[in-house]
Design a protein around this motif. Structure first.
Motif, PDB file in Angstrom:
ATOM      1  N   SER A 119      46.333  57.067  31.204  1.00 49.84           N
ATOM      2  CA  SER A 119      46.871  58.200  31.974  1.00 49.84           C
ATOM      3  C   SER A 119      47.630  57.652  33.175  1.00 49.84           C
ATOM      4  CB  SER A 119      45.724  59.087  32.470  1.00 49.84           C
ATOM      5  OG  SER A 119      44.932  58.354  33.383  1.00 49.84           O
ATOM      6  N   SER A 121      47.087  58.445  36.201  1.00 57.49           N
ATOM      7  CA  SER A 121      46.094  58.112  37.236  1.00 57.49           C
ATOM      8  C   SER A 121      45.577  56.689  37.034  1.00 57.49           C
ATOM      9  CB  SER A 121      44.914  59.081  37.174  1.00 57.49           C
ATOM     10  OG  SER A 121      45.351  60.399  37.333  1.00 57.49           O
ATOM     11  N   ASN A 124      48.102  54.056  38.009  1.00 62.25           N
ATOM     12  CA  ASN A 124      48.156  53.853  39.464  1.00 62.25           C
ATOM     13  C   ASN A 124      46.895  53.189  39.987  1.00 62.25           C
ATOM     14  OD1 ASN A 124      50.751  54.770  40.017  1.00 62.25           O
ATOM     15  ND2 ASN A 124      50.095  56.903  39.880  1.00 62.25           N
ATOM     16  N   TYR A 154      52.177  62.537  44.786  1.00 58.38           N
ATOM     17  CA  TYR A 154      51.009  62.688  43.909  1.00 58.38           C
ATOM     18  C   TYR A 154      50.885  61.444  43.039  1.00 58.38           C
ATOM     19  CZ  TYR A 154      47.614  64.381  40.570  1.00 58.38           C
ATOM     20  OH  TYR A 154      46.477  64.504  39.803  1.00 58.38           O
ATOM     21  N   HIS A 155      49.682  60.875  42.991  1.00 58.57           N
ATOM     22  CA  HIS A 155      49.505  59.669  42.187  1.00 58.57           C
ATOM     23  C   HIS A 155      48.336  59.767  41.221  1.00 58.57           C
ATOM     24  CE1 HIS A 155      52.690  57.792  44.450  1.00 58.57           C
ATOM     25  NE2 HIS A 155      52.082  58.126  45.569  1.00 58.57           N
ATOM     26  N   PHE A 157      44.299  61.721  39.788  1.00 62.71           N
ATOM     27  CA  PHE A 157      43.046  62.414  40.101  1.00 62.71           C
ATOM     28  C   PHE A 157      41.858  61.479  40.275  1.00 62.71           C
ATOM     29  CE2 PHE A 157      43.186  62.074  35.491  1.00 62.71           C
ATOM     30  CZ  PHE A 157      41.903  61.663  35.172  1.00 62.71           C
ATOM     31  N   GLU A 210      56.745  57.646  44.670  1.00 66.88           N
ATOM     32  CA  GLU A 210      57.523  58.164  43.538  1.00 66.88           C
ATOM     33  C   GLU A 210      58.999  58.104  43.944  1.00 66.88           C
ATOM     34  OE1 GLU A 210      55.702  62.232  42.312  1.00 66.88           O
ATOM     35  OE2 GLU A 210      54.747  61.629  44.178  1.00 66.88           O
ATOM     36  N   ASP A 243      55.990  54.629  41.379  1.00 66.39           N
ATOM     37  CA  ASP A 243      55.299  55.489  40.416  1.00 66.39           C
ATOM     38  C   ASP A 243      56.350  56.319  39.660  1.00 66.39           C
ATOM     39  OD1 ASP A 243      54.047  57.623  39.159  1.00 66.39           O
ATOM     40  OD2 ASP A 243      52.622  58.005  40.776  1.00 66.39           O
ATOM     41  N   ILE A 246      56.397  60.567  36.275  1.00 61.31           N
ATOM     42  CA  ILE A 246      57.243  61.708  35.879  1.00 61.31           C
ATOM     43  C   ILE A 246      58.675  61.256  35.616  1.00 61.31           C
ATOM     44  CG2 ILE A 246      58.445  63.771  36.746  1.00 61.31           C
ATOM     45  CD1 ILE A 246      55.968  64.734  38.027  1.00 61.31           C
ATOM     46  N   LYS A 272      53.380  59.804  31.070  1.00 64.61           N
ATOM     47  CA  LYS A 272      54.033  60.984  30.481  1.00 64.61           C
ATOM     48  C   LYS A 272      55.076  60.690  29.388  1.00 64.61           C
ATOM     49  CE  LYS A 272      53.122  63.762  34.606  1.00 64.61           C
ATOM     50  NZ  LYS A 272      52.214  64.831  34.276  1.00 64.61           N
TER      51      LYS A 272
HETATM   52  C1  LIG Z   1      53.952  61.017  39.865  1.00 63.57           C
HETATM   53  C2  LIG Z   1      52.649  61.117  39.151  1.00 63.57           C
HETATM   54  N1  LIG Z   1      51.823  60.062  39.157  1.00 63.57           N
HETATM   55  C3  LIG Z   1      50.639  60.093  38.522  1.00 63.57           C
HETATM   56  C4  LIG Z   1      50.218  61.217  37.848  1.00 63.57           C
HETATM   57  C5  LIG Z   1      48.883  61.234  37.178  1.00 63.57           C
HETATM   58  O1  LIG Z   1      49.039  61.239  35.810  1.00 63.57           O
HETATM   59  P1  LIG Z   1      47.857  61.762  34.853  1.00 63.57           P
HETATM   60  O2  LIG Z   1      47.757  63.228  35.055  1.00 63.57           O
HETATM   61  O3  LIG Z   1      48.353  61.370  33.488  1.00 63.57           O
HETATM   62  O4  LIG Z   1      46.637  61.033  35.232  1.00 63.57           O
HETATM   63  C6  LIG Z   1      51.045  62.333  37.809  1.00 63.57           C
HETATM   64  C7  LIG Z   1      50.633  63.554  37.077  1.00 63.57           C
HETATM   65  O5  LIG Z   1      51.279  64.570  37.057  1.00 63.57           O
HETATM   66  C8  LIG Z   1      52.288  62.300  38.485  1.00 63.57           C
HETATM   67  O6  LIG Z   1      53.091  63.363  38.524  1.00 63.57           O
END
Ligand SMILES: Cc1ncc(COP(=O)(O)O)c(C=O)c1O
Length: 440
Positions: A119, A121, A124, A154-155, A157, A210, A243, A246, A272
């Motif tokens: 994922s 997350s 990162n 956003y990076h 969860f 990002e 990052d 997206i 993604k």
């Molecule tokens: C820029 C960015 N980094 C990391 C993530 C985290 O990805 P994931 O939801 O696959 O863990 C997202 C999720 O939308 C994101 O937009």
């Protein structure tokens, strides 16, 4: 029992209400909200169990870059599952090796060393851990562990990636978070210089950003932002982690958004669009310089100390290979530029409406910011109404959520990269109609 034939949509909703915990969702309201039950999809169109069709102008969650229903990906997955469904990445599997080579070839500079996970997350999380271990090994006399990230960014969860995230509503309930993350203004690069000075350069190891902040509001940086950021990193021996979860794989009109500003990251994270969402897969890719800091004799414990059961999974990597073949053969970033430019230009005309304060983005990653007559953020409820009216009229779009402690007034349009000009016009016309009737 053939579950699908025996259960009605309402049965599914009832079972779902009883047993499924949905993300970012207030379940107390679920009785009043009929979530869609999506059953199949093809191209840009997704169909629910009542046979209603929608143009998915949000690509699932910014990720179905090649569109739905690509037989090539399904076939590649089926064949790989039959041949070798799994083996840990302590050994070699062919799809992972080939995918790593393709990523290294596509990425700028010498980003040549790929660590797979599942994922964004985790990608990162991996980047953060690589940076910290790199800091210890490269600067054993110093205490370099801090990471600078940006408000609204956003990076992910998981604890590390959430600590890097600069969106307080996503963090507060889970505090205290991982120490050592310092947040700065999303577009003011000078604040980074000040933060480094105040923290002490010898305590900082990396900056994560990002290229275009996505879920935080589609925030495009000033044109000189990333060249300055690179200089700052070089001056202070900091790793630049970009990052592209997206923005990668054609979303902004180039294969990677780095290319717009000629950014040379030390580490890049991808997810993604890597499989267009067909299976979960992510990658954290490091330059040779970073990778070399982990070389040493077996007893030295210099190797990167992380294992992940599903890293480099042969089936997800086979999906990634088939997905990249489609992306590159169809040169989908070019369609993202063509249709994205048209869509952005047409949406910008909506800035004449008092409710629209700004339309911004690149390629097929677009945000529309909405305001009340007194120029304050449009109320969250009204923004949600626009999203649900778009859905009623057969178009799925996204909306900012949990990014800041203020009314949520930005809608997102990020369709599959195969979108046609006609579909782009359909999105604009429908949005225009709805905005005309919203009371602000
Ligand atoms: C820029 C960015 N980094 C990391 C993530 C985290 O990805 P994931 O939801 O696959 O863990 C997202 C999720 O939308 C994101 O937009």
């Amino acid at each position: 029992m053939n579950i699908q034939e025996e259960l009605s949509s309402q049965d599914y909703r009832k079972i779902d209400r009883d047993h499924v915990w949905h993300p970012l969702f207030q379940h107390q309201n679920l009785e009043q909200v009929d979530l869609a039950i999506f059953e199949e999809a093809k191209g840009t169109t997704i169909t629910d169990t009542d046979g209603r069709q929608y143009l998915d102008a949000y690509s699932g969650l910014w990720n179905v870059n090649v569109g739905y229903g690509r037989e090539e990906i399904a076939d590649a997955v089926y064949q790989q599952i039959r041949k070798l469904p799994y083996y840990p990445h302590s050994q070699i599997n062919m799809p992972a090796t080939l995918l790593a080579k393709q990523l290294a070839d596509l990425l700028p500079g010498n980003l040549d060393h790929v660590y797979f996970s599942n994922s964004g997350s985790e990608a990162n999380e991996t980047a953060i851990k690589i940076a910290r271990q790199y800091g210890r090994q490269m600067y054993p006399e110093q205490n370099r562990y801090k990471i600078i990230s940006r408000y609204r960014g956003y990076h992910g969860f998981t604890y590390g990636s959430m600590s890097a995230t600069g969106q307080s509503p996503r963090r507060t309930a889970f505090e205290p978070l991982v120490p050592g993350f310092k947040h700065v203004h999303p577009t003011c690069v000078d604040e980074i210089v000040r933060t480094i000075r105040w923290e002490g350069a010898e305590t900082v190891i990396a900056i994560i950003a990002e290229p275009i902040i996505g879920g935080g509001g589609v925030i495009v940086p000033p044109d000189d932002y990333f060249s300055k950021l690179r200089e700052i990193c070089d001056q202070h021996n900091l790793l630049l982690i970009i990052d592209e979860v997206i923005t990668g794989f054609g979303r902004t009109g180039t294969m990677f958004a780095c290319e717009h500003w000629d950014i040379q990251p030390d580490i890049i994270t991808l997810a993604k669009g890597l499989t267009s969402g067909y299976l979960p897969l992510s990658a954290c890719v490091a330059t040779t310089e970073v990778f070399n800091a982990f070389l040493g004799d077996p007893g030295d414990k210099q190797e990167f100390g992380q294992v992940c059961t599903y890293a480099g999974h042969p089936v997800t990597c086979a999906a990634g290979l088939a997905n990249l073949k489609i992306l590159t053969e169809e040169r989908l970033w070019e369609n993202a530029t063509k249709v994205g430019t048209h869509l952005l230009e047409r949406l910008k005309l909506l800035q004449d409406f008092p409710i629209v304060s700004e339309v911004r983005g690149k390629g097929l990653m677009i945000g529309v910011e909405l305001i009340n007559a007194d120029k304050t953020n449009l109320d969250t409820m009204k923004t949600s109404t626009i999203v649900s009216q778009m859905k009623e009229r057969g178009i799925l779009i996204g909306k900012i959520s949990h990014a800041a402690d203020e009314p949520e007034n930005i809608i997102f349009i990020a369709p599959p990269l195969i979108l046609t000009l006609d579909e782009a016009d359909q999105i604009v016309e429908t949005l225009k109609d709805i905005l005309t009737s919203i009371d602000c």
